[in-house]
Design an enzyme around this catalytic site. Structure first.
Site, mmCIF file in Angstrom:
data_model
loop_
_atom_site.group_PDB
_atom_site.id
_atom_site.type_symbol
_atom_site.label_atom_id
_atom_site.label_comp_id
_atom_site.label_asym_id
_atom_site.label_seq_id
_atom_site.Cartn_x
_atom_site.Cartn_y
_atom_site.Cartn_z
ATOM 1 C CE LYS A 201 -11.180 -25.507 -27.619
ATOM 2 N NZ LYS A 201 -11.817 -25.205 -26.341
ATOM 3 C CE LYS A 255 -12.046 -21.843 -29.002
ATOM 4 N NZ LYS A 255 -12.123 -22.511 -27.752
HETATM 5 C C1 PBG Z 1 -12.236 -23.834 -22.924
HETATM 6 C C2 PBG Z 1 -12.205 -22.861 -24.029
HETATM 7 C C3 PBG Z 1 -11.087 -22.284 -24.632
HETATM 8 C C4 PBG Z 1 -11.570 -21.324 -25.514
HETATM 9 C C5 PBG Z 1 -12.962 -21.379 -25.468
HETATM 10 N N1 PBG Z 1 -13.342 -22.368 -24.559
HETATM 11 C C6 PBG Z 1 -9.630 -22.449 -24.367
HETATM 12 C C7 PBG Z 1 -9.004 -23.756 -24.485
HETATM 13 O O1 PBG Z 1 -9.537 -24.699 -25.058
HETATM 14 O O2 PBG Z 1 -7.891 -23.868 -23.968
HETATM 15 C C8 PBG Z 1 -10.711 -20.402 -26.320
HETATM 16 C C9 PBG Z 1 -11.352 -19.130 -26.738
HETATM 17 C C10 PBG Z 1 -10.398 -18.056 -27.120
HETATM 18 O O3 PBG Z 1 -9.172 -18.236 -27.219
HETATM 19 O O4 PBG Z 1 -10.892 -16.928 -27.351
HETATM 20 N N2 PBG Z 1 -12.317 -25.168 -23.188
#
Ligand code: PBG
Length: 331
Positions: A201, A255
């Site tokens: 991520k 992601k």
């Molecule tokens: C939370 C999380 C995030 C997303 C999924 N879980 C945001 C972040 O890490 O700030 C992003 C998903 C999206 O942008 O659709 N930890």
């Protein structure tokens, strides 16, 4: 020996629709989709999210309706995220441990209504519950503490599993959390609760609308670069995935999605495990903006992007277009 032109004409098989269908290498079906949904307090509430046109937060009863819709459409799994009330947010995000929090009530309501007809994936991270919008516990220097955060994430995971979650999906990027959560799930009798790790991520600029949706964007000071990955790194993604698999992840996620498709390919080739991609909020918003600007046609853009994930080797995709795409695919 491979034939060359004119014995070989690659356009031959593209001449007709039936032939193109016959030669298509990968397919996207509703069964490949995971539908992210945002839950909010109240009854009969639908709150459109301005930065995600076409996506709303739903109160628990609305979530149940969406779950039934997903079952009818052949979507196998939902991903739930809460928009926690401001008064329930705190420095330490302790609302994540409340067995009656919004997430747990949504999980139980969907389970009551749909039984095992649909999977429920739950996000593990503290950002929807903290007053600072970070995914973990912040120390006096503003640093997100790893090991102390993992302890809370374990509690959050057990709380979600007890409410009936099928897949625990840690999105926090703390080190060591998969092993700690796996051990705790085994110890608590949740041997068949899966873990889908947000393994690779990235600290991405594509999460903006999501932070609006869960209500953390106005709260977040700074960024998440001390725990989410640097967008320049691919080798490191393989190390992240390897560790999470060693710690007991059943599947891994990359992601954001499309900008990181190379990572999905490399993870699939290196490990041969189920890989999922998250077409994140900024990717959705980008397509919607293109459509609004007359620069593209929504249905075609959506189906092409989703197919790309399958071509890259993904088992499935988390996408805000899940219901829309499933409707198109079921035609
Ligand atoms: C939370 C999380 C995030 C997303 C999924 N879980 C945001 C972040 O890490 O700030 C992003 C998903 C999206 O942008 O659709 N930890």
């Amino acid at each position: 020996m491979i034939a060359s032109y004119p014995q070989a004409r690659l356009r031959r098989t593209r001449t007709t629709a039936w032939s193109r269908a016959l030669h298509r290498e990968v397919l996207i079906t509703p069964a490949d989709l995971i539908w992210p949904l945002f839950v909010t307090e109240g009854t009969g509430v639908e709150q459109p999210i301005a930065s995600l046109p076409g996506v709303s937060r739903w109160s628990v009863d609305g979530m149940v309706a969406r779950a039934r819709e997903a079952v009818d459409l052949g979507i196998p799994c939902l991903a739930l995220f809460p928009n926690t009330q401001a008064e329930r947010r705190s420095d330490d995000g302790r609302e994540a441990l409340n067995p009656d929090n919004l997430m747990c009530r949504a999980i139980r309501a969907i389970r009551d209504a749909c039984g095992d007809a649909i999977g429920i994936l739950t996000d593990v991270a503290l950002d929807p519950y903290t007053t600072h919008g970070q995914d973990g516990l912040v120390n006096h220097a503003g640093y997100v503490e790893n090991d102390a955060t993992v302890e809370v994430l374990v509690g959050q995971s057990l709380n979600q599993a007890a409410a009936g979650a099928d897949i625990i999906a840690p999105s926090d990027m703390m080190d060591g959390r998969i092993g700690a959560i796996r051990d705790a799930l085994e110890g608590a009798g949740h041997a068949n609760v899966q873990i889908m790790s947000y393994a690779a991520k990235y600290a991405s600029a594509f999460y903006g609308p999501f932070r609006d949706a869960v209500g953390s964007s106005g709260l977040l000071k700074g960024d998440k670069k001390t725990y989410q990955m640097d967008p320049g790194n691919a080798e490191e993604a393989l190390r992240e995935v390897e560790l999470d698999l060693a710690e007991g992840a059943d599947s891994v996620m990359v992601k954001p999605g499309l900008p990181y498709l190379d990572i999905a390919v490399r993870v699939k080739e290196a490990f041969g495990v189920p890989v999922f991609a998250y077409q994140v909020s900024g990717e959705y918003a980008m397509i919607e903006a293109a459509v609004a600007a007359g620069a593209g046609e929504r249905d075609a853009l959506v189906l092409e992007t989703l197919l790309a994930f399958k071509r890259a080797g993904c088992s499935g995709v988390l996408t805000y277009y899940a219901a829309h795409a499933a409707r198109l695919l079921n035609r």
